[in-house]
Design an enzyme around this catalytic site. Structure first.
Site, short mmCIF file in Angstrom:
data_model
loop_
_atom_site.label_atom_id
_atom_site.label_comp_id
_atom_site.label_asym_id
_atom_site.label_seq_id
_atom_site.Cartn_x
_atom_site.Cartn_y
_atom_site.Cartn_z
N GLU A 108 0.84 -1.20 0.00
CA GLU A 108 0.00 0.00 0.00
C GLU A 108 0.87 1.24 0.00
OE1 GLU A 108 -1.68 0.04 4.28
OE2 GLU A 108 -2.04 -1.98 3.53
N LYS A 110 2.44 4.70 1.37
CA LYS A 110 2.75 5.31 2.66
C LYS A 110 2.32 6.78 2.56
CE LYS A 110 6.25 5.48 6.24
NZ LYS A 110 6.07 6.86 6.69
#
Ligand code: IVH
Length: 367
Positions: A108, A110
């Site tokens: 994912e 940051k």
């Protein structure tokens, strides 16, 4: 010699910690900060005789201020180990697979904002607490309730009676540009970046002003004793149904080749996002595997952040203004030929103070 270097690094890191966590006005990039921290950690490892319980390497910064009620986290808010090196990232995966065999990872983005933990009881938002020192943080519920993307009541009815969901409070570039333009017109100090603007805004005492500034919130982690699924991916997909804003950029990856692809893709694509990101987080998907891997005192062993190199741009210094703050402190501010950088148009940049200007030998006309 080594002892002096250790002391110098501790002094510098202490100062930058304060600038970052307390004043929301960092003077160096995260990359430079991490490099100093690594050098110190390395020297301390090689020279245990110079150990110090108050060294910046054994302390995580805190954003606790006195104006908010301090709340203990039911589940501690850990930080993440981070790396700038693909080799270290591959080593992270290799180490996990040596321990537990092949497993699924969730990649994912940051998000570069400020961390928040939201508590829901019986489907209603009851508390929003900052990360603080990881053990306790500030109750900023009144401010967070003004953020439109944070649901006050959840959709559906299959949520646990008690759970926490964690994520990042962000200031989108559009809000950031508008806010800084207003501050400039009013002769107020500018925020250095959207992260500091988000953190500063969350700590305001007037929630009406918070509402006006256009914060956003993306969630990326659930915590609780009765979560619906035993995997991160499934829980977040469920959370999206309940009304939370969950990133569309999450992917399940089963090997390093896919992880590398994800990073290469988002190092480019992130330029099209409305808010700042500074890397990719790789997490083990299944909680069972996470439990087997465990955590250190500071960070889980089942997740790591791979940080992008900060973007750079070249432009000309057209002049310097000297801003006088409320306390009488004078801050030199660079006027720049407008340049596109990290999603915004940069026209001005703080030069911090006269010493910093002298150090850089900075003059109008310089690139
Ligand atoms: S997971 C135990 N996921 O990065 C792991 N953190 O350096 C908890 N952050 O304090 C964090 N995006 O503020 C996670 N997709 C993401 C994130 C993320 C940004 C921040 C978060 C955390 C910090 C750790």
């Amino acid at each position: 010699m080594i002892r002096e270097r250790i002391e110098e690094l501790r002094r510098q890191l202490h100062r930058h910690n304060r600038k970052y966590y307390v004043e929301n006005a960092p003077e160096i990039s995260d990359f430079e900060f991490d490099a100093l921290m690594r050098e110190l950690a390395e020297l301390e490892r090689e020279h245990p005789e110079y150990a110090d319980p108050d060294s910046p390497t054994v302390r995580v910064g805190s954003d606790i201020t006195s104006e908010f009620r301090s709340v203990r986290h039911r589940f501690p808010m850990l930080s993440l180990g981070n790396t700038y090196s693909p080799d270290e990232l591959h080593e992270f995966v290799a180490r996990i697979e040596r321990e537990v065999g092949p497993t699924e990872y969730v990649c994912e983005l940051k998000f570069d904002g400020t961390a928040i933990s939201l508590t829901y009881e019986h489907g209603r938002l009851v508390r929003a607490v900052t990360r603080g020192d990881g053990t306790q943080g500030d109750d900023v519920t009144a401010n967070v309730r003004t953020i439109r993307s944070v649901p006050l009541r959840l959709d559906g009815d299959d949520w646990p009676d008690y759970f926490e969901i964690r994520g990042e409070i962000l200031m989108p570039y559009a809000s950031f540009d508008r806010l800084n333009a207003e501050r400039e017109a009013a002769g107020e100090a500018l925020f250095a970046n959207p992260r500091n603007a988000a953190a500063g805004t969350l700590k305001l005492q007037a929630s009406a002003e918070v509402a006006r500034r256009g914060l956003d919130c993306v969630l990326y982690q659930m915590a609780g004793d009765a979560l619906p699924y035993d995997s991160h991916w499934e829980n977040l997909r469920k959370a999206r149904e309940w009304g939370f804003r969950i990133s569309d950029a999450m992917r399940i990856c089963r090997d390093t080749a896919r992880i590398d692809e994800y990073i290469a893709l988002w190092d480019e694509q992130r330029r099209t996002l409305p808010y700042a990101t500074d890397g990719v987080v790789v997490k083990v998907n299944r909680y069972e595997v996470r439990r087997a891997l465990g955590t250190t005192a500071k960070a889980p062993k089942w997740a790591v952040a791979y940080k992008f190199k900060a973007e750079q741009a070249l432009t000309r210094l057209t002049g310097v203004d000297f801003q006088v703050g409320r306390t009488g402190a004078v801050t030199p501010v660079a006027n720049l030929e407008p340049v596109q950088l990290a999603g915004t148009t940069v026209r001005r940049a703080t030069l911090h103070n006269a010493e910093q200007m002298a150090l850089l030998d900075i003059r109008p006309g310089d690139m």
